[in-house]
Motif scaffolding. Structure first.
Motif, PDB file in Angstrom:
ATOM      1  N   SER A  11      -7.377  -1.660   1.962  1.00 61.90           N
ATOM      2  CA  SER A  11      -7.236  -3.113   2.051  1.00 61.90           C
ATOM      3  C   SER A  11      -8.062  -3.747   0.947  1.00 61.90           C
ATOM      4  CB  SER A  11      -7.689  -3.618   3.426  1.00 61.90           C
ATOM      5  OG  SER A  11      -9.069  -3.369   3.611  1.00 61.90           O
ATOM      6  N   THR A  71      -6.605   3.911   5.506  1.00 66.83           N
ATOM      7  CA  THR A  71      -6.027   2.585   5.283  1.00 66.83           C
ATOM      8  C   THR A  71      -6.774   1.902   4.148  1.00 66.83           C
ATOM      9  OG1 THR A  71      -5.457   2.367   7.636  1.00 66.83           O
ATOM     10  CG2 THR A  71      -5.488   0.357   6.314  1.00 66.83           C
ATOM     11  N   TYR A  86       0.220   5.787   0.121  1.00 70.19           N
ATOM     12  CA  TYR A  86      -0.761   6.808   0.447  1.00 70.19           C
ATOM     13  C   TYR A  86      -0.249   8.199   0.101  1.00 70.19           C
ATOM     14  CZ  TYR A  86      -2.672   3.025   3.240  1.00 70.19           C
ATOM     15  OH  TYR A  86      -3.178   1.812   3.647  1.00 70.19           O
ATOM     16  N   THR A 122       0.832  -1.210   0.000  1.00 72.48           N
ATOM     17  CA  THR A 122       0.000   0.000   0.000  1.00 72.48           C
ATOM     18  C   THR A 122       0.863   1.255   0.000  1.00 72.48           C
ATOM     19  OG1 THR A 122      -0.128  -0.062   2.429  1.00 72.48           O
ATOM     20  CG2 THR A 122      -1.902  -1.131   1.199  1.00 72.48           C
TER      21      THR A 122
END
Length: 111
Positions: free
Chosen positions: A70, A68, A59, A57
């Motif tokens: 997922s 977050t 950001y 991941t």
């Protein structure tokens, strides 16, 4: 043909939380990265986050530590968990993979 559909937006007070969902149809789900973008009053297609097929991941600095991302392979769904929401987070949130875009879901954060 890949299709994406977002849900989970709404109106929330500053400091609140929301969970957005992006359901993906088509075989690309297992191979390609999925991105979240947002259209805000100031910026169009502001990149928010990405998750790869391996679960890595990344950001945008504006959301790191608060958001977050997922993915659930069984449900073919990508989630964006948003905490400590601020008025600047207001916008239409879209998921994207390759050339495919979802229609978006509206997030409004009141001060």
């Amino acid at each position: 043909q890949v299709q994406l559909e977002e849900s989970g937006g709404g109106l929330v007070q500053q400091g609140g939380s929301l969970r957005l969902s992006c359901v993906v149809s088509g075989t690309t789900f297992l191979n390609d990265p999925i991105n979240w973008y947002r259209d805000t009053p100031r910026v169009r297609r502001d990149w928010v986050a990405q998750i790869t097929n391996r679960g890595a991941t990344t950001y945008a600095s504006s959301v790191r530590g608060r958001f977050t991302v997922s993915r659930d392979f069984t449900e073919k769904t990508v989630y964006l968990w948003m905490n400590n929401l601020q008025p600047d987070d207001t916008g239409v949130y879209h998921c994207n993979t390759g050339e495919a875009w979802g229609p978006g879901t509206q997030v409004t954060v009141s001060s």
